[in-house]
Design a protein around this motif. Structure first.
Motif, PDB file in Angstrom:
ATOM      1  N   GLY A  36       0.808  -1.208   0.000  1.00 30.59           N
ATOM      2  CA  GLY A  36       0.000   0.000   0.000  1.00 30.59           C
ATOM      3  C   GLY A  36       0.843   1.260   0.000  1.00 30.59           C
ATOM      4  O   GLY A  36       0.547   2.225  -0.731  1.00 30.59           O
ATOM      5  N   LEU A  37       1.905   1.259   0.805  1.00 32.60           N
ATOM      6  CA  LEU A  37       2.780   2.422   0.855  1.00 32.60           C
ATOM      7  C   LEU A  37       3.493   2.630  -0.477  1.00 32.60           C
ATOM      8  O   LEU A  37       3.620   3.763  -0.959  1.00 32.60           O
ATOM      9  CB  LEU A  37       3.802   2.250   1.981  1.00 32.60           C
ATOM     10  N   THR A  39      -8.708 -11.577  10.629  1.00 30.34           N
ATOM     11  CA  THR A  39      -9.472 -10.323  10.637  1.00 30.34           C
ATOM     12  C   THR A  39      -8.564  -9.118  10.408  1.00 30.34           C
ATOM     13  O   THR A  39      -8.954  -8.164   9.730  1.00 30.34           O
ATOM     14  CB  THR A  39     -10.225 -10.161  11.963  1.00 30.34           C
ATOM     15  N   ASP A  40      -7.373  -9.181  10.966  1.00 29.76           N
ATOM     16  CA  ASP A  40      -6.424  -8.078  10.808  1.00 29.76           C
ATOM     17  C   ASP A  40      -6.013  -7.912   9.349  1.00 29.76           C
ATOM     18  O   ASP A  40      -6.018  -6.807   8.795  1.00 29.76           O
ATOM     19  CB  ASP A  40      -5.188  -8.342  11.674  1.00 29.76           C
ATOM     20  N   VAL A  41      -5.643  -9.021   8.720  1.00 33.85           N
ATOM     21  CA  VAL A  41      -5.204  -8.962   7.328  1.00 33.85           C
ATOM     22  C   VAL A  41      -6.361  -8.570   6.408  1.00 33.85           C
ATOM     23  O   VAL A  41      -6.187  -7.781   5.465  1.00 33.85           O
ATOM     24  CB  VAL A  41      -4.604 -10.320   6.901  1.00 33.85           C
ATOM     25  N   THR A  42      -7.537  -9.097   6.678  1.00 33.99           N
ATOM     26  CA  THR A  42      -8.709  -8.753   5.868  1.00 33.99           C
ATOM     27  C   THR A  42      -8.976  -7.257   5.905  1.00 33.99           C
ATOM     28  O   THR A  42      -9.246  -6.627   4.871  1.00 33.99           O
ATOM     29  CB  THR A  42      -9.948  -9.507   6.370  1.00 33.99           C
ATOM     30  N   ALA A  43      -8.890  -6.669   7.088  1.00 32.52           N
ATOM     31  CA  ALA A  43      -9.124  -5.227   7.221  1.00 32.52           C
ATOM     32  C   ALA A  43      -8.117  -4.428   6.412  1.00 32.52           C
ATOM     33  O   ALA A  43      -8.467  -3.426   5.768  1.00 32.52           O
ATOM     34  CB  ALA A  43      -9.061  -4.830   8.694  1.00 32.52           C
ATOM     35  N   GLN A  44      -6.861  -4.859   6.430  1.00 31.26           N
ATOM     36  CA  GLN A  44      -5.825  -4.148   5.685  1.00 31.26           C
ATOM     37  C   GLN A  44      -6.045  -4.238   4.176  1.00 31.26           C
ATOM     38  O   GLN A  44      -5.856  -3.259   3.446  1.00 31.26           O
ATOM     39  CB  GLN A  44      -4.445  -4.704   6.048  1.00 31.26           C
ATOM     40  N   ILE A  45      -6.447  -5.412   3.707  1.00 27.91           N
ATOM     41  CA  ILE A  45      -6.658  -5.600   2.263  1.00 27.91           C
ATOM     42  C   ILE A  45      -7.836  -4.761   1.788  1.00 27.91           C
ATOM     43  O   ILE A  45      -7.762  -4.085   0.744  1.00 27.91           O
ATOM     44  CB  ILE A  45      -6.874  -7.092   1.951  1.00 27.91           C
ATOM     45  N   VAL A  46      -8.938  -4.779   2.517  1.00 22.90           N
ATOM     46  CA  VAL A  46     -10.117  -3.995   2.135  1.00 22.90           C
ATOM     47  C   VAL A  46      -9.773  -2.506   2.128  1.00 22.90           C
ATOM     48  O   VAL A  46     -10.120  -1.771   1.184  1.00 22.90           O
ATOM     49  CB  VAL A  46     -11.284  -4.272   3.105  1.00 22.90           C
ATOM     50  N   ALA A  47      -9.084  -2.054   3.175  1.00 22.99           N
ATOM     51  CA  ALA A  47      -8.728  -0.635   3.267  1.00 22.99           C
ATOM     52  C   ALA A  47      -7.798  -0.218   2.136  1.00 22.99           C
ATOM     53  O   ALA A  47      -7.948   0.867   1.556  1.00 22.99           O
ATOM     54  CB  ALA A  47      -8.074  -0.360   4.620  1.00 22.99           C
ATOM     55  N   LEU A  48      -6.829  -1.083   1.804  1.00 19.45           N
ATOM     56  CA  LEU A  48      -5.895  -0.757   0.728  1.00 19.45           C
ATOM     57  C   LEU A  48      -6.611  -0.660  -0.610  1.00 19.45           C
ATOM     58  O   LEU A  48      -6.367   0.265  -1.399  1.00 19.45           O
ATOM     59  CB  LEU A  48      -4.791  -1.813   0.661  1.00 19.45           C
ATOM     60  N   ALA A  49      -7.502  -1.598  -0.887  1.00 24.04           N
ATOM     61  CA  ALA A  49      -8.222  -1.581  -2.156  1.00 24.04           C
ATOM     62  C   ALA A  49      -9.031  -0.296  -2.315  1.00 24.04           C
ATOM     63  O   ALA A  49      -9.018   0.338  -3.383  1.00 24.04           O
ATOM     64  CB  ALA A  49      -9.150  -2.803  -2.248  1.00 24.04           C
ATOM     65  N   VAL A  89     -10.375   4.915   7.734  1.00 17.48           N
ATOM     66  CA  VAL A  89     -11.741   4.605   8.160  1.00 17.48           C
ATOM     67  C   VAL A  89     -12.126   3.178   7.778  1.00 17.48           C
ATOM     68  O   VAL A  89     -12.699   2.437   8.588  1.00 17.48           O
ATOM     69  CB  VAL A  89     -12.735   5.612   7.544  1.00 17.48           C
ATOM     70  N   ALA A  90     -11.793   2.768   6.561  1.00 17.88           N
ATOM     71  CA  ALA A  90     -12.163   1.432   6.092  1.00 17.88           C
ATOM     72  C   ALA A  90     -11.506   0.336   6.921  1.00 17.88           C
ATOM     73  O   ALA A  90     -12.137  -0.687   7.231  1.00 17.88           O
ATOM     74  CB  ALA A  90     -11.781   1.276   4.622  1.00 17.88           C
ATOM     75  N   ALA A  91     -10.244   0.519   7.303  1.00 12.62           N
ATOM     76  CA  ALA A  91      -9.550  -0.487   8.112  1.00 12.62           C
ATOM     77  C   ALA A  91     -10.227  -0.664   9.463  1.00 12.62           C
ATOM     78  O   ALA A  91     -10.433  -1.793   9.930  1.00 12.62           O
ATOM     79  CB  ALA A  91      -8.091  -0.090   8.294  1.00 12.62           C
ATOM     80  N   ALA A  92     -10.600   0.437  10.107  1.00 15.50           N
ATOM     81  CA  ALA A  92     -11.214   0.364  11.434  1.00 15.50           C
ATOM     82  C   ALA A  92     -12.595  -0.288  11.385  1.00 15.50           C
ATOM     83  O   ALA A  92     -12.931  -1.135  12.221  1.00 15.50           O
ATOM     84  CB  ALA A  92     -11.313   1.762  12.032  1.00 15.50           C
ATOM     85  N   VAL A  93     -13.408   0.099  10.416  1.00 14.83           N
ATOM     86  CA  VAL A  93     -14.764  -0.443  10.311  1.00 14.83           C
ATOM     87  C   VAL A  93     -14.731  -1.932   9.969  1.00 14.83           C
ATOM     88  O   VAL A  93     -15.459  -2.740  10.561  1.00 14.83           O
ATOM     89  CB  VAL A  93     -15.573   0.339   9.261  1.00 14.83           C
ATOM     90  N   THR A  94     -13.876  -2.308   9.020  1.00 12.80           N
ATOM     91  CA  THR A  94     -13.781  -3.721   8.639  1.00 12.80           C
ATOM     92  C   THR A  94     -13.301  -4.581   9.798  1.00 12.80           C
ATOM     93  O   THR A  94     -13.821  -5.679  10.042  1.00 12.80           O
ATOM     94  CB  THR A  94     -12.825  -3.888   7.439  1.00 12.80           C
ATOM     95  N   LEU A  95     -12.317  -4.087  10.556  1.00 11.39           N
ATOM     96  CA  LEU A  95     -11.800  -4.847  11.703  1.00 11.39           C
ATOM     97  C   LEU A  95     -12.874  -5.030  12.758  1.00 11.39           C
ATOM     98  O   LEU A  95     -13.024  -6.117  13.335  1.00 11.39           O
ATOM     99  CB  LEU A  95     -10.592  -4.118  12.298  1.00 11.39           C
ATOM    100  N   LEU A  96     -13.651  -3.993  13.031  1.00 15.92           N
ATOM    101  CA  LEU A  96     -14.729  -4.072  14.023  1.00 15.92           C
ATOM    102  C   LEU A  96     -15.760  -5.123  13.624  1.00 15.92           C
ATOM    103  O   LEU A  96     -16.134  -5.986  14.437  1.00 15.92           O
ATOM    104  CB  LEU A  96     -15.384  -2.700  14.167  1.00 15.92           C
ATOM    105  N   LEU A  97     -16.226  -5.075  12.390  1.00 18.20           N
ATOM    106  CA  LEU A  97     -17.279  -5.987  11.944  1.00 18.20           C
ATOM    107  C   LEU A  97     -16.798  -7.437  11.911  1.00 18.20           C
ATOM    108  O   LEU A  97     -17.489  -8.346  12.389  1.00 18.20           O
ATOM    109  CB  LEU A  97     -17.775  -5.561  10.562  1.00 18.20           C
ATOM    110  N   THR A  98     -15.611  -7.673  11.362  1.00 24.07           N
ATOM    111  CA  THR A  98     -15.133  -9.050  11.233  1.00 24.07           C
ATOM    112  C   THR A  98     -14.815  -9.683  12.580  1.00 24.07           C
ATOM    113  O   THR A  98     -15.075 -10.875  12.789  1.00 24.07           O
ATOM    114  CB  THR A  98     -13.885  -9.109  10.333  1.00 24.07           C
ATOM    115  N   ARG A  99     -14.298  -8.908  13.521  1.00 21.98           N
ATOM    116  CA  ARG A  99     -13.965  -9.503  14.824  1.00 21.98           C
ATOM    117  C   ARG A  99     -15.212  -9.836  15.634  1.00 21.98           C
ATOM    118  O   ARG A  99     -15.250 -10.856  16.338  1.00 21.98           O
ATOM    119  CB  ARG A  99     -13.028  -8.574  15.602  1.00 21.98           C
ATOM    120  N   PHE A 100     -16.236  -9.028  15.538  1.00 22.21           N
ATOM    121  CA  PHE A 100     -17.478  -9.374  16.214  1.00 22.21           C
ATOM    122  C   PHE A 100     -18.106 -10.612  15.582  1.00 22.21           C
ATOM    123  O   PHE A 100     -18.705 -11.448  16.277  1.00 22.21           O
ATOM    124  CB  PHE A 100     -18.456  -8.200  16.177  1.00 22.21           C
TER     125      PHE A 100
END
Length: 483
Positions: A29-30, A148-158, A178-189
């Motif tokens: 991403g960087l 969940t951590d990796v999923t959040a990063q991939i969604v946010a990067l895309a 914003v996308a990384a935080a929201v995705t991590l919250l939803l997937t972990r719950f």
């Protein structure tokens, strides 16, 4: 039931593999975003990061660490801490949003009026997922944490790359946050299947809140000392200089933030299980310091020796001023591995008050050095940051012995040996690269890896204490550490 050593090893491997994937995603991403956006775009977000970093502590304030290190954690205690986190996260988000006018005045950037409130929402989302993270860690569900951590990063990067291509500029970085935080919250719950109960008084929750306050206070002092550099550079040298500094710092901090922090979720529960089984944890921690410290020392010795090439590969053309900053910060970052081990000892022994006192004694001095250096140059800030790290580690190691009763002299001696080995490997690698002369970027990086690995390995072999600790890793797995 598997032994604590086996659980720690398996959990550590799961976290390591997962975090490599996460770090790879962040690095990709960087690399991509640095070519789609400008240093000024990154500098604008770094200006907001000044307050985000502080607010990020107050949205949790050590509650998750207190819950993680507790010997027992009931459903009601976990639920009470969830609601405390929710209140803290909401308060932190509102405070950041309200700070927008102040940031505009400090940095002279009217665009911060809109960027700052948008960056505040992830604070609430992250505060809500932390109690769920604790539940997964205490149940040794490390695979769920990693996925969940990796999923959040991939969604946010895309989403960030898509926004950058669409011409959104610095807003692409906000979208990523914003996308990384929201995705991590939803997937972990979704994976945890844990629902908090309504808050109730009692249930011995006050002791956890008190311990969390100690940890949170210590972390707040550490974050202030760490992030005062962004405030000073941005206000004195501008968004462009801050963009170069912040991306060099971000590149350097990825391994620490991506590997060391998640390992806390493995180390602390595993050490607690070993202690509850009546096993000694002193020697385990000493071996862990050497192994972790050498891995970090190797990484940053290589990074410092090949700073120009790493910056070119990661950020591309136009980021050359970031290379000397990256090299300087890498030279001091070997200390991070040692400092994290001290942090684990504080948590494991329950000496959260000692952690707070240690940071009270060191972090204001570290911050003062950075503030003074900012009036000299950006590179001077990086050197001052390194001096602050060294001072903090030396004091914390000494103070840890006073508070816990552990004999910290072996930790200090092995820590110094690890640092010397890392810096010597940097010197050897730099000398060899200079001796060989100009090469392609790929060849320089390949030779850098080989020389750093070979030189560090030789230095470890000639130092008996380090050699013995590295060779004892197999004993750690089977629980047969020699006293």
């Amino acid at each position: 039931m598997p032994s604590s050593s086996t659980s720690a090893t398996r959990g550590g491997m799961v976290v390591l593999i997962g975090q490599v994937g996460k770090l790879g995603t962040q690095l990709v991403g960087l690399v991509i975003l640095a070519r789609l956006l400008t240093p000024e775009d990154f500098g604008l977000l770094a200006m907001v990061t000044v307050v985000l970093a502080i607010a990020d502590l107050f949205r949790d304030f050590g509650m998750s660490a207190a819950a993680l290190q507790a010997r027992e954690l009931s459903q009601q205690q976990a639920s009470n801490l969830f609601w405390v986190n929710a209140a803290l996260g909401l308060s932190a988000a509102l405070a950041v949003a309200a700070s927008a006018p102040l940031l505009v005045v400090i940095f002279g950037e009217s665009r911060l009026y809109w960027i700052t409130p948008a960056c505040a929402f992830p604070l609430l989302a992250n505060s809500l997922q932390l109690p769920v993270q604790v539940q997964l860690s205490r149940k040794f569900r490390f695979a769920a944490l990693v996925v969940t951590d990796v999923t959040a990063q991939i969604v946010a990067l895309a989403l960030a790359v898509g926004s950058a291509i669409a011409g959104w500029g610095y807003w692409a970085l906000v979208v990523q946050l914003v996308a990384a935080a929201v995705t991590l919250l939803l997937t972990r719950f979704l994976v945890a299947h844990w629902i908090p109960s309504w808050p109730r008084r009692g249930h011995h929750s006050s002791a956890l809140v008190k311990a969390g306050g100690h940890i949170g206070g210590a972390q707040a002092l550490g974050y202030i000392a760490t992030n005062v550099d962004n405030l000073m550079i941005g206000s004195i040298w501008g968004a462009g200089a801050l963009g170069n500094y912040s991306n060099a710092f971000k590149l350097q901090s990825m391994p620490i933030g991506g590997l060391m922090a998640p390992l806390t979720n493995v180390v602390i529960p595993s050490l607690n299980r070993a202690r509850n089984a009546g096993k000694d944890t002193f020697d385990r921690m000493l071996t862990l310091q050497v192994v972790v410290g050498l891995a970090v020392a190797w990484l940053y010795a290589f990074g410092a020796a090949t700073a120009s090439e790493v910056i070119y590969v990661a950020l591309g053309k136009g980021w050359e001023p970031a290379a000397p900053i990256f090299m300087i910060i890498c030279l001091g970052s070997s200390i991070h591995g040692l400092s994290y081990v001290n942090y684990w000892v504080y948590l494991h022994t329950g000496e959260t008050r000692g952690l707070l006192n240690s940071n009270f004694a060191t972090k204001p001095i570290s911050a003062a050095m950075v503030v003074a250096a900012a009036f000299i140059s950006v590179e001077a800030v990086a050197w001052a940051y390194n001096l602050g790290l060294a001072f903090t580690w030396v004091f914390a190691t000494w103070y840890l012995g006073r508070k816990t009763g552990w004999k910290m002299a072996p930790f200090f001696v092995s820590g110094v040996q690890v640092l010397v080995v890392g810096w010597a490997s940097f010197a050897v690698t730099s000398w060899c690269l200079a001796l060989i002369g100009p090469m392609s970027v790929g060849m320089t990086l390949a030779i850098g890896v080989a020389v750093t690995t070979l030189s560090l390995g030789i230095f470890v072999l000639v130092l008996p204490d380090l050699r013995r600790r590295v060779c004892s890793v197999r004993s750690v797995r089977t629980g047969r550490i020699s006293e």
